[in-house]
Design an enzyme around this catalytic site. Structure first.
Site, PDB file in Angstrom:
ATOM      1  N   GLU B 180      40.861  37.321  -6.184  1.00  0.00           N
ATOM      2  CA  GLU B 180      40.624  36.247  -7.147  1.00  0.00           C
ATOM      3  C   GLU B 180      39.143  35.962  -7.339  1.00  0.00           C
ATOM      4  O   GLU B 180      38.666  35.794  -8.456  1.00  0.00           O
ATOM      5  CB  GLU B 180      41.347  34.968  -6.711  1.00  0.00           C
ATOM      6  CG  GLU B 180      42.860  35.016  -6.880  1.00  0.00           C
ATOM      7  CD  GLU B 180      43.584  35.631  -5.693  1.00  0.00           C
ATOM      8  OE1 GLU B 180      42.907  36.002  -4.715  1.00  0.00           O
ATOM      9  OE2 GLU B 180      44.822  35.741  -5.747  1.00  0.00           O
ATOM     10  N   HIS B 249      51.534  26.482  -1.493  1.00  0.00           N
ATOM     11  CA  HIS B 249      51.870  26.961  -2.836  1.00  0.00           C
ATOM     12  C   HIS B 249      52.286  25.822  -3.764  1.00  0.00           C
ATOM     13  O   HIS B 249      52.932  26.056  -4.777  1.00  0.00           O
ATOM     14  CB  HIS B 249      53.015  27.974  -2.773  1.00  0.00           C
ATOM     15  CG  HIS B 249      52.593  29.350  -2.353  1.00  0.00           C
ATOM     16  ND1 HIS B 249      52.106  29.628  -1.109  1.00  0.00           N
ATOM     17  CD2 HIS B 249      52.585  30.526  -3.023  1.00  0.00           C
ATOM     18  CE1 HIS B 249      51.834  30.924  -1.026  1.00  0.00           C
ATOM     19  NE2 HIS B 249      52.101  31.487  -2.161  1.00  0.00           N
TER      20      HIS B 249
HETATM   21  C1  LIG Z   1      45.227  34.503  -2.672  1.00  0.00           C
HETATM   22  C2  LIG Z   1      46.586  34.856  -3.103  1.00  0.00           C
HETATM   23  N1  LIG Z   1      46.759  35.525  -4.252  1.00  0.00           N
HETATM   24  C3  LIG Z   1      47.995  35.874  -4.674  1.00  0.00           C
HETATM   25  C4  LIG Z   1      49.093  35.553  -3.931  1.00  0.00           C
HETATM   26  C5  LIG Z   1      50.490  35.930  -4.407  1.00  0.00           C
HETATM   27  N2  LIG Z   1      50.995  37.037  -3.576  1.00  0.00           N
HETATM   28  C6  LIG Z   1      51.755  36.780  -2.510  1.00  0.00           C
HETATM   29  S1  LIG Z   1      52.099  38.159  -1.666  1.00  0.00           S
HETATM   30  C7  LIG Z   1      51.250  39.135  -2.731  1.00  0.00           C
HETATM   31  C8  LIG Z   1      51.200  40.611  -2.485  1.00  0.00           C
HETATM   32  C9  LIG Z   1      50.583  40.951  -1.178  1.00  0.00           C
HETATM   33  O1  LIG Z   1      50.729  42.306  -0.887  1.00  0.00           O
HETATM   34  P1  LIG Z   1      50.337  42.940   0.503  1.00  0.00           P
HETATM   35  O2  LIG Z   1      49.062  42.372   0.989  1.00  0.00           O
HETATM   36  O3  LIG Z   1      50.412  44.405   0.350  1.00  0.00           O
HETATM   37  O4  LIG Z   1      51.462  42.432   1.520  1.00  0.00           O
HETATM   38  P2  LIG Z   1      53.035  42.696   1.508  1.00  0.00           P
HETATM   39  O5  LIG Z   1      53.639  41.618   0.673  1.00  0.00           O
HETATM   40  O6  LIG Z   1      53.273  44.056   0.989  1.00  0.00           O
HETATM   41  O7  LIG Z   1      53.470  42.514   2.925  1.00  0.00           O
HETATM   42  C10 LIG Z   1      50.703  38.363  -3.745  1.00  0.00           C
HETATM   43  C11 LIG Z   1      49.927  38.878  -4.872  1.00  0.00           C
HETATM   44  C12 LIG Z   1      48.886  34.811  -2.745  1.00  0.00           C
HETATM   45  N3  LIG Z   1      49.906  34.407  -1.976  1.00  0.00           N
HETATM   46  N4  LIG Z   1      47.636  34.502  -2.341  1.00  0.00           N
END
Ligand SMILES: Cc1ncc(C[n+]2csc(CCOP(=O)(O)OP(=O)(O)O)c2C)c(N)n1
Ligand SMILES: [Mg+2]
Lengths: 332, 453
Positions: B180, B249
């Site tokens: 972000e 959230h």
């Molecule tokens: C700062 C932030 N941006 C966006 C999100 C929304 N979000 C939650 S999980 C996620 C994907 C994360 O992927 P990864 O780090 O690969 O972990 P995984 O879910 O695959 O375990 C996103 C974009 C968030 N929670 N926090």
């Protein structure tokens, strides 16, 4: 400094340890399946991220953890809590938002903690756990308690800027931390090739002099061996270590997942041929550690434990209305 | 006992779904994890997976059934050695178990409004209105582009950008890594050079990662450069509490951003608001924060057909005229205020409900005029009370309409705590129609105020 998958054939632990690993992974699997069911029934709400498919990662890491170690992860945290020894009842009751949950119903699936087990969450903001985790490492070093902080992050989280600020400080001050990148190939619906430049996430610390290894995260024995190397390095005061665990989530990102970003064939291939639990079960039977009846018995015990957790989580009361106002600050 | 396969809740806000098709037939052997059926919600199409091994016994809800409530039995799964019960009947969705209690309250249909009847309108969801606003402005101006997480191939985490990648291609609909701070900075830099980025935050909670650029780069540069550099940028995404997603959230950023000179801040309630305000935001030469709300995305309203329909900033709307008390709200709280007005009406209190729409600039003129009529004002704010928008409104009303007030300006705000996860606590933490009605009653001193009694 980054290496290819599995630099060494993993050591085979004794039968009792193999069985312990098996039970631990199976508990996570059955717990998560139950959580999915309760979600479908409307008993768990909001976001709920299941760990199904990735069980070998935290199980193999925890197998080598010392009591002084601490652990921190993202919102995909149920498996980590169980592996850290938290009570399945308290975890499930937090998922249902009840008074007997680890956060007394105030945290929910993504925000759970246990000071007693040095489990520091459960964080909903992608990447935020990484600097917090090096803070845990800082405290281990400050106190000289011999502990190492286990910091879990996803392949998507690896792109957050604060991760690099953390790498730099951790390397600069030789903090006792292991960064465990759970590379399940997707950040929500974005395949890693579309979000990460360069192909080896374990190499992301190279510029800071942080050693990194890419590990088969679907093989709990490989994870366990890698954990031994990385934790020994950090514990000896040599500084941080990065383990990139190649893994896969069999379910959607959260309960709401359109499943359009990967093919059904890919998912079935991973489920049918790379399930970490099937794989260890095979090892157990191949080596004659346990027979069919023994496996059935384990399955029964774990199902009963999870069923008891689910019952507990439904019977536990909603937190009292007065709880709304407590815990905002330290109470006198 | 055969296991009932129930219509699952697939998202925090799902109450019902469409059973699109069955992927297995009666009699098929099922392995745990097999996809059984395809379920459609307003956000996505998802597969229903079996959690047990067995045989698909009877299908209770046929394919292509709309509006199946969560928890309706869809089929029976027979375990080893079971046969289907003889008298199983096909169940229609209406006979299903009621869905679990829903918090926050499901919105009731909007009350009749006092807005001047616009020319031609069509019915549209807030979600589609936002998408159309972006699409229309992107067609109009090639410098407008959309950037954010999952906005392209995934079609938007909340499906706001559905179809935009197909129409505008990856050059203008840009999927980012989860960075972000980085992509917000990038977008501000692009805006300095004259492009017009729309930055989507998956939710506004994640704008905290990027708030330095929103304030220090977007909001201040025009001033610091003596007017040379402007930053024509839109920051948008869902703001505030959704449903049971917990403290990290569920935060309302209304007062955070409205606090800052150099920003404009709007918070649409209806689909018309969403379309008109977002289009104004995209055309605006300055940085605009558009605070949407996930719980409103699926709600339907009338939207003017006119492609040049825009809503100027700083204009509140009276959505329900009344003479006894003024209720001020924005975003989802407008519905809460309207529901409170319904409660009050039954008691003989006619509330005037004002949809603020724009938080900075604030349309204090409309509020003052209303207070001159009602002599009482209650502001409903989802966010925390301390240093909030409601506090600002109270201050300005005291400054500008002191002599018309018959009661102190009053606030109904979110509880001054991080938002709890538990269902009962979450409900207690957020303004509800009954708490708003109680505040309105209090400022009306009903027992000694003949006008309102
Ligand atoms: C700062 C932030 N941006 C966006 C999100 C929304 N979000 C939650 S999980 C996620 C994907 C994360 O992927 P990864 O780090 O690969 O972990 P995984 O879910 O695959 O375990 C996103 C974009 C968030 N929670 N926090
Ligand atoms: Mg991932």
């Amino acid at each position: 400094m980054a290496a290819k998958i599995d630099p060494a054939t993993p050591a085979t632990p004794p039968p009792q340890e193999l069985l312990r690993l098996y039970r631990s992974m199976l508990l996570i699997r059955r717990f998560e399946e139950k959580a999915g069911q309760l979600y479908g029934m409307g008993l768990i709400n909001g976001f709920c991220h299941l760990y199904i498919g990735q069980e070998a990662v935290v199980t193999g890491m925890q197998a080598m953890a010392e009591p002084a170690d601490s652990c921190i992860t993202s919102y995909r945290d149920h498996g980590h809590m169980l592996a850290c020894g938290l009570d399945p009842k308290g975890v499930m009751a937090e998922l249902t938002g009840r008074a007997d949950g680890y956060s007394r119903g105030k945290g929910g699936s993504m925000h759970m903690f246990s000071r007693e087990h040095r489990f520091y969450g459960g964080h909903g903001i992608v990447g935020a756990q990484v600097p917090l985790g090096i803070g845990l490492g800082f405290a281990h070093q400050y106190r000289g308690d011999g502990g190492v902080a286990h910091i879990y992050l996803g392949d998507g989280a690896v792109n957050q800027g604060q991760v690099y600020e953390s790498f730099n400080m951790a390397a600069l001050w030789k903090l006792p931390v292991v960064f465990v990148i759970e590379n399940n190939l997707y950040a929500m619906g974005t395949a890693s090739a579309r979000h990460a430049a360069g192909d080896e996430l374990c190499a992301r610390g190279a510029a800071y002099g942080i050693p990194g290894e890419r590990i088969d995260g679907m093989n709990v024995l490989s994870v366990r061996s890698a954990a031994a190397r990385a934790l020994a390095y950090a514990r000896a005061g040599a500084g941080p270590f990065i383990l990139e665990m190649m893994t896969y989530r069999f379910r959607g990102h959260s309960m709401s997942d359109p499943a359009k970003y990967r093919s059904k064939e890919e998912v079935s291939e991973m489920r049918d041929h790379h399930d970490p639990i099937d794989r260890l079960r095979q090892t157990l039977t191949d080596r004659g550690v346990i027979d069919e009846a023994g496996l059935k018995e384990i399955d029964r015990t774990i199902k009963a434990c999870v069923a008891a957790a689910a019952e507990f989580a439904q019977a536990s009361p909603e937190p009292a209305a007065s709880e709304l106002w407590t815990d905002v600050l330290t109470e006198a | 006992m055969p296991i009932e396969i129930l219509m699952p809740a697939l998202s925090p806000t799902m109450r019902e779904g469409r059973l699109a098709r069955w992927l297995k037939a009666e009699g098929d052997a099922i392995k745990s994890g097999d996809a059984l059926a395809e379920i459609e919600t307003d956000k996505a199409t998802m597969e229903l997976e079996s959690v047990e091994d067995g045989i698909l016994g009877r299908i209770l809800v046929p394919a292509e059934t709309d509006g199946v409530p969560v928890n309706t039995p869809l089929a029976l799964l027979l375990l080893e050695g079971e046969s289907p019960p003889a008298a199983a009947q096909t169940q229609t969705p209406t006979t299903a178990n009621p869905p679990p209690p829903v918090i926050p309250t499901a919105p009731s249909p909007p009350a009749p409004t006092a807005r001047a009847a616009p020319t031609a309108t069509h019915r549209q969801t807030v979600r589609d209105a936002l998408r159309d606003a972006m699409a229309e402005e992107m067609r109009r101006d090639p410098d407008v582009f959309l950037i954010g997480e999952e906005v392209g191939q995934y079609q938007g985490a909340y499906k706001i950008s559905q179809g935009l990648l197909d129409e505008f291609g990856p050059k203008r609909i840009i999927d980012t890594p989860i960075t972000e701070m980085g992509f917000t900075g990038l977008a501000c830099g692009a805006a300095f050079s004259g492009l017009k980025p729309i930055v989507e935050f998956m939710t506004f909670n994640f704008s905290l990662q990027a708030i330095d650029h929103i304030l220090n780069s977007a909001a201040k540069t025009r001033y610091m450069s003596g007017g040379q550099l402007s930053c024509p940028i839109v920051f948008r995404g869902p703001n505030g509490a959704a449903a049971r997603v917990g403290a990290q959230h569920s935060q309302d950023f209304s007062s955070w951003y409205a606090h800052c000179p150099g920003l404009k801040v709007v918070a649409p309630w209806s689909a018309a608001d969403a379309k008109g305000l977002l289009k104004s935001a995209i055309r605006d030469p300055d940085p605009v924060v558009v605070l949407e709300n996930e719980l409103l995305y699926g709600q339907t309203f009338d939207v003017p057909d006119d492609p040049d329909f825009v809503i100027p900033f700083g204009q509140a709307e009276i959505v329900r005229p009344g003479s006894h008390v003024t209720l001020v709200a924005w975003s989802r709280m407008v519905q809460v205020a309207l529901d409170a007005a319904q409660i009050l009406k039954a008691e003989g209190i006619e509330a005037e409900v004002i949809n603020l729409r724009s938080l900075r600039p604030l349309d204090i003129g409309t509020l003052v005029a209303s207070v001159q009529k009602t002599n009482r004002i209650v502001t409903v704010e989802e966010g925390w009370p301390v240093a909030g928008i409601a506090a600002e409104i109270a201050a300005q009303i005291v400054e500008q309409a002191f002599d018309w007030l018959d009661a102190p300006p009053t606030r109904v705000c979110g509880a001054d705590v991080p938002l709890p996860y538990a269902a009962t606590l979450e409900r207690l933490a957020l303004p509800q129609p009954d708490t708003v009605a109680a505040a309105a009653r209090a400022v009306c001193y009903r027992h000694n105020d003949g006008g309102a009694a």
